[in-house]
Design a protein around this motif. Structure first.
Motif, mmCIF file in Angstrom:
data_model
loop_
_atom_site.group_PDB
_atom_site.id
_atom_site.type_symbol
_atom_site.label_atom_id
_atom_site.label_comp_id
_atom_site.label_asym_id
_atom_site.label_seq_id
_atom_site.Cartn_x
_atom_site.Cartn_y
_atom_site.Cartn_z
ATOM 1 N N LYS A 177 11.351 7.707 -7.908
ATOM 2 C CA LYS A 177 10.840 6.964 -8.066
ATOM 3 C C LYS A 177 10.045 6.719 -9.644
ATOM 4 C CE LYS A 177 9.333 7.278 -3.042
ATOM 5 N NZ LYS A 177 9.736 5.883 -3.036
ATOM 6 N N LEU A 178 9.225 5.658 -9.935
ATOM 7 C CA LEU A 178 9.085 5.082 -11.187
ATOM 8 C C LEU A 178 7.714 4.468 -10.665
ATOM 9 C CD1 LEU A 178 10.414 4.802 -13.794
ATOM 10 C CD2 LEU A 178 8.743 3.471 -14.175
ATOM 11 N N LEU A 179 6.413 4.478 -11.547
ATOM 12 C CA LEU A 179 5.344 3.860 -11.351
ATOM 13 C C LEU A 179 4.682 3.379 -12.676
ATOM 14 C CD1 LEU A 179 2.676 2.788 -9.446
ATOM 15 C CD2 LEU A 179 1.252 4.899 -9.759
ATOM 16 N N ILE A 180 4.669 2.394 -12.849
ATOM 17 C CA ILE A 180 4.559 1.197 -14.259
ATOM 18 C C ILE A 180 3.253 0.960 -13.995
ATOM 19 C CG2 ILE A 180 5.458 -0.074 -15.840
ATOM 20 C CD1 ILE A 180 8.712 -0.465 -14.693
ATOM 21 N N PHE A 181 2.444 0.802 -15.118
ATOM 22 C CA PHE A 181 0.971 0.334 -15.295
ATOM 23 C C PHE A 181 1.152 -0.423 -16.397
ATOM 24 C CE2 PHE A 181 -0.632 3.532 -12.046
ATOM 25 C CZ PHE A 181 -1.810 2.876 -11.851
ATOM 26 N N THR A 182 0.243 -1.432 -16.206
ATOM 27 C CA THR A 182 -0.632 -2.622 -17.126
ATOM 28 C C THR A 182 -1.464 -3.060 -17.201
ATOM 29 O OG1 THR A 182 0.570 -4.730 -18.078
ATOM 30 C CG2 THR A 182 1.609 -4.310 -15.671
ATOM 31 N N LEU A 215 18.965 0.105 -5.884
ATOM 32 C CA LEU A 215 17.090 0.386 -5.464
ATOM 33 C C LEU A 215 16.231 -0.854 -5.288
ATOM 34 C CD1 LEU A 215 16.580 3.739 -8.135
ATOM 35 C CD2 LEU A 215 17.393 4.085 -5.789
ATOM 36 N N HIS A 216 15.171 -0.889 -4.507
ATOM 37 C CA HIS A 216 13.679 -1.529 -3.937
ATOM 38 C C HIS A 216 13.117 -1.502 -5.148
ATOM 39 C CE1 HIS A 216 16.290 -2.807 -0.736
ATOM 40 N NE2 HIS A 216 15.607 -1.650 -0.409
ATOM 41 N N CYS A 217 12.321 -2.854 -6.083
ATOM 42 C CA CYS A 217 11.662 -2.946 -6.649
ATOM 43 C C CYS A 217 9.715 -3.460 -5.969
ATOM 44 C CB CYS A 217 12.096 -3.403 -7.814
ATOM 45 S SG CYS A 217 10.605 -3.534 -9.587
ATOM 46 N N ALA A 218 8.850 -2.958 -6.418
ATOM 47 C CA ALA A 218 8.123 -3.762 -6.117
ATOM 48 C C ALA A 218 6.782 -4.440 -7.387
ATOM 49 C CB ALA A 218 7.266 -3.442 -4.582
ATOM 50 N N VAL A 219 6.104 -5.174 -6.535
ATOM 51 C CA VAL A 219 4.934 -5.573 -8.096
ATOM 52 C C VAL A 219 3.592 -5.988 -7.054
ATOM 53 C CG1 VAL A 219 5.340 -8.225 -8.435
ATOM 54 C CG2 VAL A 219 4.107 -6.698 -9.532
ATOM 55 N N VAL A 220 2.355 -5.472 -7.740
ATOM 56 C CA VAL A 220 1.007 -5.192 -7.069
ATOM 57 C C VAL A 220 0.421 -5.503 -8.478
ATOM 58 C CG1 VAL A 220 -0.668 -4.200 -5.441
ATOM 59 C CG2 VAL A 220 1.543 -3.682 -5.191
ATOM 60 N N ASN A 264 -1.405 -2.339 1.642
ATOM 61 C CA ASN A 264 -0.983 -1.904 1.562
ATOM 62 C C ASN A 264 0.222 -0.996 2.512
ATOM 63 O OD1 ASN A 264 -3.762 -0.990 1.565
ATOM 64 N ND2 ASN A 264 -4.047 -2.107 3.251
ATOM 65 N N HIS A 265 0.467 -2.263 2.458
ATOM 66 C CA HIS A 265 2.130 -2.305 3.008
ATOM 67 C C HIS A 265 3.002 -2.104 1.849
ATOM 68 C CE1 HIS A 265 0.438 -3.631 6.845
ATOM 69 N NE2 HIS A 265 2.029 -2.999 7.418
ATOM 70 N N VAL A 266 3.469 -2.093 1.246
ATOM 71 C CA VAL A 266 3.743 -2.243 0.142
ATOM 72 C C VAL A 266 3.832 -0.780 -0.773
ATOM 73 C CG1 VAL A 266 4.191 -2.894 -2.712
ATOM 74 C CG2 VAL A 266 3.683 -4.484 -0.797
ATOM 75 N N LEU A 267 2.041 -0.092 -0.633
ATOM 76 C CA LEU A 267 2.113 1.612 -1.168
ATOM 77 C C LEU A 267 2.618 2.165 -0.224
ATOM 78 C CD1 LEU A 267 -1.297 0.755 -2.606
ATOM 79 C CD2 LEU A 267 0.355 0.634 -3.307
ATOM 80 N N MET A 268 2.345 1.298 1.566
ATOM 81 C CA MET A 268 2.634 2.340 1.820
ATOM 82 C C MET A 268 4.719 2.699 2.165
ATOM 83 S SD MET A 268 2.196 2.344 6.413
ATOM 84 C CE MET A 268 -0.046 2.670 6.196
ATOM 85 N N ASN A 269 5.341 1.938 0.957
ATOM 86 C CA ASN A 269 6.328 2.435 1.529
ATOM 87 C C ASN A 269 6.656 2.570 0.497
ATOM 88 O OD1 ASN A 269 8.545 1.198 3.762
ATOM 89 N ND2 ASN A 269 6.938 -0.428 3.442
ATOM 90 N N PHE A 270 6.313 2.761 -1.092
ATOM 91 C CA PHE A 270 6.511 3.146 -2.148
ATOM 92 C C PHE A 270 6.172 4.744 -1.897
ATOM 93 C CE2 PHE A 270 4.450 4.573 -6.364
ATOM 94 C CZ PHE A 270 6.266 4.812 -7.069
ATOM 95 N N SER A 271 5.132 5.315 -1.219
ATOM 96 C CA SER A 271 4.712 6.786 -1.211
ATOM 97 C C SER A 271 4.595 7.014 -0.212
ATOM 98 C CB SER A 271 3.532 6.690 -1.940
ATOM 99 O OG SER A 271 3.543 8.153 -2.078
ATOM 100 N N ASP A 298 14.240 2.984 4.586
ATOM 101 C CA ASP A 298 14.197 2.628 3.670
ATOM 102 C C ASP A 298 12.719 2.511 2.752
ATOM 103 O OD1 ASP A 298 17.114 1.999 3.161
ATOM 104 O OD2 ASP A 298 17.083 -0.515 3.455
ATOM 105 N N GLU A 299 13.172 2.442 1.513
ATOM 106 C CA GLU A 299 11.528 2.590 0.779
ATOM 107 C C GLU A 299 11.188 2.471 -1.119
ATOM 108 O OE1 GLU A 299 11.351 6.905 -0.408
ATOM 109 O OE2 GLU A 299 11.093 7.471 1.776
#
Length: 319
Positions: A142-147, A170-175, A193-200, A215-216
């Protein structure tokens, strides 16, 4: 005494710094800003050409409604309204055309930096590949990228999600908070909320709400809309793709994964600092480090330990 000329000089400096800050974030974000400025200049030029000088004078401003749509063509400005006929339109038009020519040249050069030539993006790809192939905690990819900018976040997602899926499965997402979240993970409902829940999923107790999901999301790109109040400690690796002026924001970002309950033995923060040439103009590095020193001096207890830990992390530079 603070004069009007001082105010204008400070405003010019602020606008330049903000523009270069967009460049520090991404060439894509910088290009979009240039396009918007050029569009505004074009609108002003058209308004100047349409002006026939038949409207009232500045002395009548107290007697009119500046918000009257019928006066739109006669006025210029957002907060401060000025009659076009009270301006030196010839000189202003010359200045606008001069600025437009320079901005168009900058935009042309910026557009030459395509994703395959974007050295900062390529550096991020190498970082992601290194993290996935050599996780700092067993099997944790897992990797969290901030901008700071939604434009940059969407740019990263568009240029990473397919590559991450094809290269590593792997799966990727943007919020971003400004747009609807996006992800390559198939979900019944794609929202914040669902994106964050599936990330963590562990820290968010996904099994209680979505027991059918197996899957995550392993790579999450986000703006500061999630820099506070989110438990994302399943992740052990955080990247600041650009640096916020306020070092507290950097600490808040790091606090998403540096939390009580984390099962990771190690966590890592990576900062992308601007190149030396760019930093000579915006002086971001010295400003942030200087403010961080003040925070270290004034902080106590767990806050101090967290800031000390922040300083010990790896810093990445790009050119």
């Amino acid at each position: 005494m603070f004069k009007q000329t001082d105010r204008e000089h400070n405003l010019v400096y602020l606008m330049k710094s903000n523009l270069l800050k967009r460049l520090e974030s991404s060439v894509h974000s910088f290009s979009l800003t240039l396009q918007n400025i050029i569009q505004q200049i074009d609108e002003h030029l058209e308004k100047i050409d349409r002006c026939d000088g038949s409207s009232g004078t500045i002395g009548e401003m107290d007697e009119i409604d500046a918000e009257d749509p019928e006066l739109e063509e006669a006025l210029i400005g957002s907060k401060v309204k000025i009659f076009l006929k009270d301006m030196d339109l010839i000189r202003w038009k010359q200045d606008l055309l001069y600025d437009r020519e320079i901005l168009l040249r900058l935009l042309h050069q910026a557009r030459n930096v395509t994703p395959d030539r974007d050295q900062k993006l390529l550096a991020l790809k190498r970082l992601i590949e290194q993290k996935i192939k050599h996780p700092i905690n067993e099997q944790n990819k897992k990797l969290l990228i901030f901008t700071a900018f939604a434009d940059t976040a969407n740019y990263l997602y568009e240029n990473l999600h397919q590559w991450v899926r094809n290269q590593f499965g792997l799966h990727c997402a943007v919020v971003t908070g400004a747009d609807r979240p996006k992800t390559t993970l198939k979900m019944k409902k794609v929202d914040f909320n669902h994106v964050l829940m599936n990330f963590s999923p562990v820290s968010k107790e996904r099994d209680k709400v979505m027991p059918e999901m197996k899957d995550e999301i392993d790579i999450l790109i986000a703006t500061d809309c999630i820099s506070e109040g989110q438990n994302l400690q399943d992740c052990d690796y955080l990247v600041n793709y650009d640096i916020h002026w306020n070092p507290v924001r950097i600490i808040q970002r790091f606090g998403r994964i540096d939390r009580i309950g984390s099962k990771n033995k190690q966590i890592q923060l990576v900062n992308f600092w601007p190149s030396i040439e760019l930093d000579e103009y915006i002086q971001l590095v010295n400003r942030v480090k200087g403010r961080m020193t003040i925070l270290d001096i004034s902080a106590t207890g767990s806050d101090w330990r967290r800031k000390r830990r922040l300083h010990s992390t790896t810093l990445a530079k790009w050119k």
